[in-house]
Design an enzyme around this catalytic site. Structure first.
Site, PDB file in Angstrom:
ATOM      1  N   LYS A 184       0.788  -1.229   0.000  1.00  0.00           N
ATOM      2  CA  LYS A 184       0.000   0.000   0.000  1.00  0.00           C
ATOM      3  C   LYS A 184       0.820   1.280   0.000  1.00  0.00           C
ATOM      4  CE  LYS A 184      -3.357  -1.137  -0.663  1.00  0.00           C
ATOM      5  NZ  LYS A 184      -3.619  -1.839  -1.977  1.00  0.00           N
ATOM      6  N   TRP A 235       1.201   2.182  -8.679  1.00  0.00           N
ATOM      7  CA  TRP A 235       1.513   3.463  -9.329  1.00  0.00           C
ATOM      8  C   TRP A 235       2.928   3.398  -9.929  1.00  0.00           C
ATOM      9  CZ3 TRP A 235       1.643   8.652  -6.043  1.00  0.00           C
ATOM     10  CH2 TRP A 235       1.686   9.732  -6.908  1.00  0.00           C
ATOM     11  N   HIS A 258       6.911  -7.535  -2.044  1.00  0.00           N
ATOM     12  CA  HIS A 258       6.711  -6.804  -0.790  1.00  0.00           C
ATOM     13  C   HIS A 258       7.621  -7.377   0.301  1.00  0.00           C
ATOM     14  CE1 HIS A 258       3.449  -4.479  -2.282  1.00  0.00           C
ATOM     15  NE2 HIS A 258       2.545  -5.432  -2.292  1.00  0.00           N
ATOM     16  N   SER A 305      -4.364   2.924   4.546  1.00  0.00           N
ATOM     17  CA  SER A 305      -4.578   2.268   3.259  1.00  0.00           C
ATOM     18  C   SER A 305      -4.566   0.742   3.423  1.00  0.00           C
ATOM     19  CB  SER A 305      -3.486   2.711   2.277  1.00  0.00           C
ATOM     20  OG  SER A 305      -3.681   2.124   1.025  1.00  0.00           O
TER      21      SER A 305
HETATM   22  N1  LIG Z   1      -1.751   6.935  -9.606  1.00  0.00           N
HETATM   23  C1  LIG Z   1      -1.862   7.007  -8.296  1.00  0.00           C
HETATM   24  N2  LIG Z   1      -1.720   8.191  -7.644  1.00  0.00           N
HETATM   25  C2  LIG Z   1      -1.827   8.273  -6.310  1.00  0.00           C
HETATM   26  N3  LIG Z   1      -2.121   7.208  -5.505  1.00  0.00           N
HETATM   27  C3  LIG Z   1      -2.286   6.021  -6.105  1.00  0.00           C
HETATM   28  C4  LIG Z   1      -2.162   5.849  -7.509  1.00  0.00           C
HETATM   29  N4  LIG Z   1      -2.380   4.552  -7.798  1.00  0.00           N
HETATM   30  C5  LIG Z   1      -2.623   3.927  -6.630  1.00  0.00           C
HETATM   31  N5  LIG Z   1      -2.583   4.812  -5.613  1.00  0.00           N
HETATM   32  C6  LIG Z   1      -2.831   4.560  -4.195  1.00  0.00           C
HETATM   33  O1  LIG Z   1      -1.792   3.711  -3.683  1.00  0.00           O
HETATM   34  C7  LIG Z   1      -2.344   2.850  -2.691  1.00  0.00           C
HETATM   35  C8  LIG Z   1      -2.168   1.412  -3.111  1.00  0.00           C
HETATM   36  O2  LIG Z   1      -0.794   1.099  -3.045  1.00  0.00           O
HETATM   37  P1  LIG Z   1      -0.249  -0.299  -3.592  1.00  0.00           P
HETATM   38  O3  LIG Z   1      -0.277  -0.220  -5.070  1.00  0.00           O
HETATM   39  O4  LIG Z   1       1.125  -0.353  -3.012  1.00  0.00           O
HETATM   40  O5  LIG Z   1      -1.159  -1.344  -3.090  1.00  0.00           O
HETATM   41  C9  LIG Z   1      -3.810   3.246  -2.541  1.00  0.00           C
HETATM   42  O6  LIG Z   1      -3.840   4.290  -1.568  1.00  0.00           O
HETATM   43  P2  LIG Z   1      -5.130   4.689  -0.730  1.00  0.00           P
HETATM   44  O7  LIG Z   1      -5.689   3.457  -0.156  1.00  0.00           O
HETATM   45  O8  LIG Z   1      -4.624   5.622   0.319  1.00  0.00           O
HETATM   46  O9  LIG Z   1      -6.045   5.368  -1.681  1.00  0.00           O
HETATM   47  C10 LIG Z   1      -4.101   3.762  -3.943  1.00  0.00           C
HETATM   48  O10 LIG Z   1      -5.243   4.564  -4.039  1.00  0.00           O
HETATM   49  C1  LIG Z   2      -2.745 -11.102  -0.905  1.00  0.00           C
HETATM   50  C2  LIG Z   2      -2.321 -10.897  -2.270  1.00  0.00           C
HETATM   51  C3  LIG Z   2      -2.142  -9.489  -2.698  1.00  0.00           C
HETATM   52  C4  LIG Z   2      -2.668  -9.076  -3.914  1.00  0.00           C
HETATM   53  C5  LIG Z   2      -2.462  -7.777  -4.351  1.00  0.00           C
HETATM   54  C6  LIG Z   2      -1.729  -6.936  -3.603  1.00  0.00           C
HETATM   55  O1  LIG Z   2      -1.631  -5.693  -4.116  1.00  0.00           O
HETATM   56  S1  LIG Z   2      -0.606  -4.610  -3.748  1.00  0.00           S
HETATM   57  O2  LIG Z   2       0.738  -5.194  -3.887  1.00  0.00           O
HETATM   58  O3  LIG Z   2      -0.771  -4.145  -2.367  1.00  0.00           O
HETATM   59  O4  LIG Z   2      -0.800  -3.562  -4.702  1.00  0.00           O
HETATM   60  C7  LIG Z   2      -1.195  -7.325  -2.396  1.00  0.00           C
HETATM   61  C8  LIG Z   2      -1.406  -8.609  -1.944  1.00  0.00           C
END
Ligand SMILES: Nc1ncnc2c1ncn2[C@@H]1O[C@H](COP(=O)(O)O)[C@@H](OP(=O)(O)O)[C@H]1O
Ligand SMILES: CCc1ccc(OS(=O)(=O)O)cc1
Length: 298
Positions: A54, A59, A113, A143
């Site tokens: 998260k 992104w 991760h 998040s």
């Molecule tokens: N283009 C973008 N610009 C800003 N935040 C983004 C984004 N794409 C994804 N995110 C945010 O990044 C987080 C997800 O991270 P990951 O990809 O590591 O799982 C989420 O945060 P929020 O839950 O705070 O909205 C998501 O909305």
């Molecule tokens: C539990 C598996 C899973 C799937 C997708 C994920 O998305 S992110 O890496 O946080 O964007 C994470 C864990």
């Protein structure tokens, strides 16, 4: 009717089970396949995108893919992001990130991760380029809380107050946020790692995209960079089925969308004053031994 059926099907999926590898909580599937993951053979031209969950992984992944494809939007729409860039430690009964990676032609871009100490040693041996993205602990926690609520691949987070304590104890999947961001920061001293910050990407996306481009050894025109900035904006990625995980059966986007808010400072809508004080104290203690610092609001 279709929505109701989907809702019922999702409710029937059992929540993710966890176990541990070297004291780090991980999905049980991952722990059961640990030898295969640890022995993964990286190649010198592999690029790895690493992050705490998260932190802005998706992104960063889309930015990298668009840079690699010289800003060609259609090419980046060839497949969902998890198929373009395998999730290294991801394991399901019929498929895994390792199998996907092994079946892929080079040069490969992979995502993980894993905390730095659990990264398969071949990445260090082959001197692979790595991009790490980090996000401030407060927004990262919020998040992750919503993500655990909507994703049956992970355990149910319980109430916000319960989750706050679990997160601070480090007993969440992929381990302590503090150890993760500090571990990768330290590794930067001895390995080619581009360390990015979500908040800096929010402040000046073009500057950060340029950093990624230079790290990848590419040289794109200004208008191509502008196109990448636009196509990796939150609103565009939220509408893009190749980046928004809309077809992932374990995710319930009606509960909380994968592309949730995409802002810095949403923690203020969740933390009580007491929680903010507790976190600040915890933060001071845990970050005393690092030069790493974060921006909690823009
Ligand atoms: N283009 C973008 N610009 C800003 N935040 C983004 C984004 N794409 C994804 N995110 C945010 O990044 C987080 C997800 O991270 P990951 O990809 O590591 O799982 C989420 O945060 P929020 O839950 O705070 O909205 C998501 O909305
Ligand atoms: C539990 C598996 C899973 C799937 C997708 C994920 O998305 S992110 O890496 O946080 O964007 C994470 C864990």
């Amino acid at each position: 009717k279709v929505e109701k059926k989907k809702e019922l099907e999702w409710a029937l999926i059992p929540p993710g089970e966890v176990s541990q590898v070297d004291g780090i909580v991980l999905e049980k599937n991952i722990c059961n396949s640990w030898d295969k993951i640890w022995n993964f053979e990286a190649k010198p031209d592999d690029l790895l995108i690493a992050s705490y969950p998260k932190a802005g992984t998706t992104w960063t992944q889309e930015i990298v893919d668009l840079i690699q494809n010289n800003g060609d939007i259609e090419k980046s729409k060839r497949a969902p992001i998890h198929l373009r860039q395998p999730f290294l430690e991801w394991v399901r009964t019929t498929n895994s990130g390792i199998d996907q990676a092994n079946a892929m032609p080079s040069p490969r871009t992979l995502k993980t991760h894993l905390p730095v100490q659990l990264l398969p040693p071949s990445f260090w041996e082959k001197n692979c380029k790595i991009i790490y993205v980090a996000r401030n602990v407060k927004d990262n926690m919020v998040s992750y809380y919503y993500f655990q609520k909507m994703n049956k691949g992970l355990p149910d987070p319980g109430s916000w107050d319960e989750y706050f304590e679990t997160f601070l104890s480090g007993k969440v999947v992929w381990g302590s946020w503090f150890d993760h961001v500090k571990g990768w920061w330290k590794k930067k001293e001895s390995h080619p790692i581009l360390y990015l910050f979500y908040e800096e990407m929010m402040k000046d996306p073009k500057r950060e995209i340029r950093k990624v481009m230079e790290f990848l050894g590419k040289n794109l025109k200004e208008e191509v960079l502008d196109k990448i900035v636009y196509n990796t904006s939150f609103d565009v990625m939220k509408r893009n089925p190749m980046t928004n995980y809309i077809n992932d059966v374990k995710m319930n986007h009606r509960l909380s969308p994968f592309m949730r808010k995409g802002v810095t400072g949403d923690w203020k809508n969740h933390f009580t004053e007491a929680q903010n004080k507790q976190l600040n104290e915890n933060y001071e203690k845990n970050m005393a031994d690092t030069s790493l610092s974060f921006c909690m609001e823009l």
